[in-house]
Design an enzyme around this catalytic site. Structure first.
Site, short mmCIF file in Angstrom:
data_model
loop_
_atom_site.label_atom_id
_atom_site.label_comp_id
_atom_site.label_asym_id
_atom_site.label_seq_id
_atom_site.Cartn_x
_atom_site.Cartn_y
_atom_site.Cartn_z
N GLY A 255 0.78 -1.24 0.00
CA GLY A 255 0.00 0.00 0.00
C GLY A 255 0.80 1.27 0.00
N GLU A 298 4.78 -6.20 1.47
CA GLU A 298 4.06 -6.74 0.31
C GLU A 298 3.68 -5.66 -0.70
OE1 GLU A 298 1.13 -10.33 0.73
OE2 GLU A 298 -0.01 -8.49 0.99
N PRO A 299 4.66 -4.93 -1.19
CA PRO A 299 4.34 -3.81 -2.09
C PRO A 299 4.03 -4.26 -3.51
CG PRO A 299 6.71 -4.01 -1.84
CD PRO A 299 6.10 -5.05 -0.94
N GLY A 300 3.19 -3.48 -4.18
CA GLY A 300 2.95 -3.67 -5.61
C GLY A 300 3.33 -2.39 -6.34
N ARG A 301 2.47 -1.38 -6.15
CA ARG A 301 2.62 -0.12 -6.88
C ARG A 301 4.01 0.50 -6.74
NH1 ARG A 301 -2.07 3.09 -7.31
NH2 ARG A 301 -2.78 1.89 -5.51
N ARG A 337 -8.18 4.15 -14.15
CA ARG A 337 -7.95 4.75 -12.83
C ARG A 337 -8.52 6.17 -12.68
NH1 ARG A 337 -3.79 5.62 -10.68
NH2 ARG A 337 -4.31 4.86 -8.60
N TYR A 341 -11.08 6.23 -9.70
CA TYR A 341 -10.58 6.81 -8.44
C TYR A 341 -10.27 8.30 -8.54
CZ TYR A 341 -9.09 1.87 -8.22
OH TYR A 341 -9.03 0.51 -8.29
N CYS A 370 -16.59 5.63 -26.18
CA CYS A 370 -17.87 6.32 -26.31
C CYS A 370 -18.48 6.71 -24.98
CB CYS A 370 -18.84 5.45 -27.07
SG CYS A 370 -18.27 5.15 -28.74
N TYR A 399 -1.57 -1.24 -12.00
CA TYR A 399 -3.04 -1.23 -11.99
C TYR A 399 -3.64 -0.53 -13.20
CZ TYR A 399 -2.19 -2.53 -7.14
OH TYR A 399 -1.75 -3.16 -6.00
N1 LLP Z 1 -1.42 -6.80 -0.46
C1 LLP Z 1 -2.74 -6.95 -0.60
C2 LLP Z 1 -3.43 -7.97 0.18
C3 LLP Z 1 -3.44 -6.12 -1.49
O1 LLP Z 1 -4.75 -6.27 -1.61
C4 LLP Z 1 -2.75 -5.16 -2.23
C5 LLP Z 1 -3.45 -4.28 -3.18
C6 LLP Z 1 -1.35 -5.05 -2.06
C7 LLP Z 1 -0.72 -5.90 -1.15
C8 LLP Z 1 -0.49 -4.09 -2.83
O2 LLP Z 1 -0.84 -2.77 -2.64
P1 LLP Z 1 0.09 -1.64 -3.32
O3 LLP Z 1 1.45 -1.73 -2.67
O4 LLP Z 1 0.17 -1.94 -4.77
O5 LLP Z 1 -0.61 -0.38 -3.05
N2 LLP Z 1 -6.64 -0.69 -8.31
C9 LLP Z 1 -6.20 0.23 -7.27
C10 LLP Z 1 -5.32 -0.46 -6.27
C11 LLP Z 1 -5.97 -1.65 -5.61
C12 LLP Z 1 -5.03 -2.37 -4.69
C13 LLP Z 1 -5.54 -3.69 -4.30
N3 LLP Z 1 -4.73 -4.38 -3.37
C14 LLP Z 1 -5.48 1.42 -7.94
O6 LLP Z 1 -5.37 1.42 -9.16
O7 LLP Z 1 -5.10 2.35 -7.26
#
Ligand code: LLP
Length: 441
Positions: A255, A298-301, A337, A341, A370, A399
């Site tokens: 997150g 547990e990062p993604g973004r 997005r 959001y 459209c 995302y």
């Molecule tokens: N762990 C869990 C259990 C999660 O559900 C998520 C994201 C992450 C880790 C990674 O979060 P991050 O580090 O990427 O923020 N579609 C939305 C984001 C939804 C995130 C869902 N879960 C967007 O485009 O902002």
């Protein structure tokens, strides 16, 4: 003029002459004009160097600020394909997959079982069965799911390591669609349910080894994790006392946010985030004479977003009611997005990005789909843009494609990975025939 937008781009961004001698945006050693000519637009490029250094930033920070064992799980939902899964696995990260679909991608990429972690708030039987076959760790969301896991373990033999997802009762400050930790959230279990879950695992000889929580995605102040961390550490004390159970691993989820727009800069660093979490965990657990659990972020973004750039071509310039419209060849089908959001992006023209003065009218960038919600960027200062020019939208690596659609028959863009001047096509562009693949003729 637009120099403050450059830090939004990948680490390797540079301005170098194009073949006409004009300054042009380069990423990963490649001219974006040439990449667009070779692979078409809209095009998504990823700069591997930028991903590598984000991984390194997490690894260094964990090493520097946490004295226990530590690791990183990559939240694959941010951006997953074979190339990305291989890259993250090669860095030694766990790869978090949601459900059987992402598991299939990770396994096909050759990610070893021990490095695969399965998430999901309402896992189906196929999800759970695939998890048993392919994952080293399974994060349990709820008690009915745990009962199904016990059934599977009984029928098929040992379960993967189980971590319990705690609902801490605190969300982070982000768009409400991305909040997950609050009391009434659909995700995870409250403290009493977690105690029941550990007791159930003990009775049924299930390998429960960790706790997990995730409060939401895209927050910007590290301190926001602290109330949830306190709550989870309290729960650890209770589990220790009541059931003589102590987690080997603790994951505070992901997150951590990033800057999408020049107005979001400066942004707190990955190191500040990790340092805050690590210090709070050590402080909370100092009164227990038990080993520090493995801290598994547990990062993604924050690993992939800034590595990605979307390149669009301007097909139409229009003036309507005093507004300057730049109509692009992509939009809400590859990036939902802004519509979902109200996400705010920035952009630069690929050719002579910094040298031209802005027009007095700001630009409104929209796609070809459209509906009026297909609006990519509102009200952005930009110079006069000619038909056929390319625009680069930074921070496009997370995302966007994972939430892409075929709305209006849109074809998902090609994805190119860049490394030291090499461009590798990771995913080809969809074709119109792909749109018919599931139809029964
Ligand atoms: N762990 C869990 C259990 C999660 O559900 C998520 C994201 C992450 C880790 C990674 O979060 P991050 O580090 O990427 O923020 N579609 C939305 C984001 C939804 C995130 C869902 N879960 C967007 O485009 O902002």
């Amino acid at each position: 003029m637009y120099r403050d937008r450059l830090p939004l781009f990948p680490d390797t961004v540079a301005l170098r002459p194009d073949k006409n001698g004009q300054p042009a945006l380069h990423v990963g050693g490649r001219d974006l004009n040439e990449l667009a000519a070779e692979f078409g637009t809209p095009l998504y490029i990823y700069d591997q160097h930028t991903i590598d250094s984000a991984v390194q930033a997490y690894q260094d920070a964990l090493g520097r600020h946490y004295s226990g064992p530590a690791g990183i799980t990559y939240a694959g939902k941010a951006s997953l394909n074979l190339a990305m899964a291989r890259l993250m696995a090669a860095h030694g990260l766990l790869v978090d997959c949601t459900g059987v679909g992402e598991l299939h991608i990770a396994r096909t990429a050759g990610v070893p079982r021990a490095q695969i972690l399965l998430h999901g708030v309402n896992k189906s039987w196929p999800d759970l069965q695939a998890g048993f076959a392919q994952a080293g760790t399974l994060v349990v969301d709820n008690l009915p799911e745990l009962a199904r896991i016990a059934q599977l373990a009984h029928a098929r033999g040992p379960a993967p390591s189980l971590w319990l997802r705690v609902r801490p009762g605190y969300a982070v400050d982000t768009h409400q669609f991305r909040q997950t930790g609050q009391l009434d959230s659909k995700f995870g279990m409250d403290a009493d349910e977690c105690v029941d879950a550990v007791a159930f695992c003990q009775r049924n000889e299930l390998p429960v080894t960790g706790l997990h929580f995730h409060q939401g995605s895209h927050f910007h102040a590290a301190e926001e994790v602290l109330p949830a961390l306190d709550t989870v550490c309290e729960l650890m004390g209770r589990l220790q006392q009541e059931l003589d159970w102590w987690p080997q691993a603790l994951s505070p989820g992901g997150g951590w946010g990033i800057a999408y727009h020049e107005k979001d800069l400066p942004h707190q660093s990955i190191e500040e985030y990790v340092a805050t979490v690590a210090a709070a965990l050590a402080r909370n657990l100092s009164s227990f004479s038990l080993p520090l659990p493995r801290l598994q972020v547990e990062p993604g973004r924050s690993l992939v977003a800034r590595a990605g750039v979307a390149i669009y071509q301007v097909g139409t310039v229009k003036r309507a009611g005093g507004r300057r419209w730049l109509l692009l060849d992509g939009g809400m089908a590859d990036n939902i997005r802004p519509a979902l959001y109200e996400a705010r992006y920035s952009a630069l023209p690929v050719t002579d990005p910094l040298g031209r003065l802005p027009l007095s009218e700001n630009a409104w960038l929209a796609g070809p789909y459209c509906e009026s919600g297909d609006l990519l960027i509102e009200d952005l200062p930009l110079p006069d843009i000619e038909l056929g020019e390319l625009l680069a939208v930074p921070v496009s690596g997370a995302y966007q494609l994972m939430m892409a659609s075929n709305y209006n028959g849109a074809l998902r863009p090609a994805v190119v990975m860049l490394r030291d001047g090499d461009a590798h096509l990771a995913q080809r562009r969809e074709t119109v025939d792909d749109l018919l693949l599931r139809d029964i003729v």
